[in-house]
Enzyme design. Sequence first.
Site, PDB file in Angstrom:
ATOM      1  N   TYR A 155     -10.370  -2.063   0.544  1.00  0.00           N
ATOM      2  CA  TYR A 155      -9.208  -1.475  -0.128  1.00  0.00           C
ATOM      3  C   TYR A 155      -9.409   0.028  -0.369  1.00  0.00           C
ATOM      4  O   TYR A 155      -8.584   0.845   0.044  1.00  0.00           O
ATOM      5  CB  TYR A 155      -8.942  -2.251  -1.421  1.00  0.00           C
ATOM      6  CG  TYR A 155      -7.754  -1.807  -2.235  1.00  0.00           C
ATOM      7  CD1 TYR A 155      -6.525  -2.431  -2.101  1.00  0.00           C
ATOM      8  CD2 TYR A 155      -7.863  -0.771  -3.147  1.00  0.00           C
ATOM      9  CE1 TYR A 155      -5.438  -2.037  -2.863  1.00  0.00           C
ATOM     10  CE2 TYR A 155      -6.788  -0.366  -3.920  1.00  0.00           C
ATOM     11  CZ  TYR A 155      -5.579  -1.010  -3.778  1.00  0.00           C
ATOM     12  OH  TYR A 155      -4.513  -0.613  -4.536  1.00  0.00           O
ATOM     13  N   GLY A 192      -3.176 -13.864  -6.447  1.00  0.00           N
ATOM     14  CA  GLY A 192      -2.354 -12.737  -6.031  1.00  0.00           C
ATOM     15  C   GLY A 192      -0.922 -12.834  -6.515  1.00  0.00           C
ATOM     16  O   GLY A 192      -0.058 -12.075  -6.068  1.00  0.00           O
ATOM     17  N   HIS A 248       0.833  -1.217   0.000  1.00  0.00           N
ATOM     18  CA  HIS A 248       0.000   0.000   0.000  1.00  0.00           C
ATOM     19  C   HIS A 248       0.861   1.258   0.000  1.00  0.00           C
ATOM     20  O   HIS A 248       0.474   2.289   0.548  1.00  0.00           O
ATOM     21  CB  HIS A 248      -1.004  -0.003   1.165  1.00  0.00           C
ATOM     22  CG  HIS A 248      -2.087  -1.016   0.963  1.00  0.00           C
ATOM     23  ND1 HIS A 248      -3.288  -0.731   0.370  1.00  0.00           N
ATOM     24  CD2 HIS A 248      -2.106  -2.348   1.230  1.00  0.00           C
ATOM     25  CE1 HIS A 248      -4.016  -1.837   0.300  1.00  0.00           C
ATOM     26  NE2 HIS A 248      -3.322  -2.836   0.803  1.00  0.00           N
ATOM     27  N   THR A 249       2.014   1.150  -0.580  1.00  0.00           N
ATOM     28  CA  THR A 249       2.904   2.298  -0.750  1.00  0.00           C
ATOM     29  C   THR A 249       2.871   2.791  -2.196  1.00  0.00           C
ATOM     30  O   THR A 249       3.259   3.921  -2.460  1.00  0.00           O
ATOM     31  CB  THR A 249       4.349   1.894  -0.416  1.00  0.00           C
ATOM     32  OG1 THR A 249       4.604   0.631  -1.047  1.00  0.00           O
ATOM     33  CG2 THR A 249       4.547   1.744   1.078  1.00  0.00           C
ATOM     34  N   ASP A 250       2.397   1.937  -3.122  1.00  0.00           N
ATOM     35  CA  ASP A 250       2.487   2.292  -4.553  1.00  0.00           C
ATOM     36  C   ASP A 250       1.657   3.529  -4.885  1.00  0.00           C
ATOM     37  O   ASP A 250       2.152   4.459  -5.510  1.00  0.00           O
ATOM     38  CB  ASP A 250       2.120   1.095  -5.459  1.00  0.00           C
ATOM     39  CG  ASP A 250       0.760   0.485  -5.170  1.00  0.00           C
ATOM     40  OD1 ASP A 250       0.130   0.854  -4.153  1.00  0.00           O
ATOM     41  OD2 ASP A 250       0.310  -0.357  -5.976  1.00  0.00           O
ATOM     42  N   GLY A 253      -5.686 -15.929 -10.154  1.00  0.00           N
ATOM     43  CA  GLY A 253      -6.458 -15.303  -9.073  1.00  0.00           C
ATOM     44  C   GLY A 253      -5.928 -15.567  -7.686  1.00  0.00           C
ATOM     45  O   GLY A 253      -6.666 -15.502  -6.707  1.00  0.00           O
ATOM     46  N   ASP A 298       3.036  -4.805 -10.736  1.00  0.00           N
ATOM     47  CA  ASP A 298       2.946  -6.159 -11.287  1.00  0.00           C
ATOM     48  C   ASP A 298       3.511  -6.222 -12.702  1.00  0.00           C
ATOM     49  O   ASP A 298       4.281  -7.115 -13.053  1.00  0.00           O
ATOM     50  CB  ASP A 298       1.493  -6.634 -11.316  1.00  0.00           C
ATOM     51  CG  ASP A 298       0.848  -6.597  -9.949  1.00  0.00           C
ATOM     52  OD1 ASP A 298       1.569  -6.322  -8.978  1.00  0.00           O
ATOM     53  OD2 ASP A 298      -0.371  -6.835  -9.858  1.00  0.00           O
ATOM     54  N   SER A 356      -0.257 -12.531  -9.732  1.00  0.00           N
ATOM     55  CA  SER A 356      -0.280 -11.689 -10.926  1.00  0.00           C
ATOM     56  C   SER A 356      -0.218 -12.444 -12.256  1.00  0.00           C
ATOM     57  O   SER A 356       0.551 -12.099 -13.147  1.00  0.00           O
ATOM     58  CB  SER A 356       0.850 -10.662 -10.855  1.00  0.00           C
ATOM     59  OG  SER A 356       0.261  -9.412 -10.915  1.00  0.00           O
ATOM     60  N   SER A 357      -1.091 -13.438 -12.371  1.00  0.00           N
ATOM     61  CA  SER A 357      -1.230 -14.086 -13.674  1.00  0.00           C
ATOM     62  C   SER A 357      -1.749 -13.085 -14.695  1.00  0.00           C
ATOM     63  O   SER A 357      -1.457 -13.191 -15.887  1.00  0.00           O
ATOM     64  CB  SER A 357      -2.174 -15.284 -13.574  1.00  0.00           C
ATOM     65  OG  SER A 357      -3.508 -14.885 -13.360  1.00  0.00           O
TER      66      SER A 357
END
Length: 384
Positions: free
Chosen positions: A220, A123, A34-36, A121, A171, A125-126
């Site tokens: 989120y 997490g 949560h820094t991005d 799905g 990602d 990053s497919s």
Amino acid sequence: MHDPAVLRSIHRDRFHADPAIFVAPGRVNLIGEHTDYAEGFVMPAAINFATLAAISPRTDGKIVIYSENFSEEKTFDAAALPAKGDKHWSDYPIGVAVTLAGKGHKVPGFSMSLWGDVPLGSGLSSSAALEVVTALALLSLIGASYPGPVLARVCQRVENEFVGANCGIMDQFISVNGKENHALLLDCRDLSFKLAPIPDHVALVIANTMVKHSVAGGDYPTRRRESEAACAVIASHRPGVPFLRDATLEDLDKWGHEMAPKSLMRARHVISENLRTVAAAEALLKGNMAEVGRLMAEAHWSYSKDFEGSCVEADIMVELAQDLPGLIGARLTGGGFGGCTINLVEQKDAPAFARELGSRYAARTAIVPQIHVCHASGGAHRLD
Ligand code: ADP
Ligand code: MG
């Protein structure tokens, strides 16, 4: 690892053409959560799960995309590309074609076969792997290429604008720019990055809690709003703090009392997480794995307690790892509220670690987890 021969023969059988083959990896974030969107730092690594794309030109103006994972084919007209996604897996590859067309490329007809072993799905990053591999394949067919950071931006736009998922740049960036046996410290403000070696005696053990994370769920955006509200309080005193990236823990000491308590907690996580992420990269560069592990533990509990972004199962997965032989550091990775933990583990202990963590977790939660022993791998490239 990812032998192109199988996909080549699938493609030949279906499309009767000789394809060029490309590969793009999934990823795991070692630290920096949560820094991005606060224009801060993240430190992911590409992993040895990847998506492969085989591509060959067509002369009938059609775009035919087949996914071996779904055993399904979808056909489009290259002269009449769709404007929006269809909530279908083909949104990702056709979104790449649409986005490249929007940048002025003439997209020709082509056949594409896809196959990947990035768990869908989970997490890892497919989706980014699929976007990146499609972009590489299609650009090569068109006879164009982009520098890595631009390619990553194009793929992020596919996901944000065509698919409709509000993800950051991490990602796609790591799938393009990952390096074998390295983590990548990315500055989300200007996309400058630094590679930090992961020693080859260290494995990345990824443990899926099997609890579903949802970026679209209410939590989120609420967290994001709360941390941005804290930033606004600081900016009202100290202009030049447009993002929490620019704030300090001293700012919170001075003006935290003006913030809603939850906002203060969220901001404390984001500001301290940025410091930890940069420190973890420095520790990796010095080969100080104990310090990396300490920072990961601190990051997990900041994420769990201040950001309230974990869940019972993820906290359990981290706790159960603590006294297993070989652990260097463990934390919840990804958007939160479930998903996977990342464990840095001594390579020689990794198989036993994975087995024991899995059985402890199943005994404690009655959920059978998926545990993958991975290593950091290279970024997207042509295979054949
Ligand atoms: P994650 O990126 O964490 O794996 P997402 O929900 O963002 O999860 O993306 C998963 C989706 O990406 C799948 O449901 C599917 O639509 C698409 N996808 C990924 N890999 C493939 C593939 N090999 N073939 C077809 N679709 C894929
Ligand atoms: Mg995704």
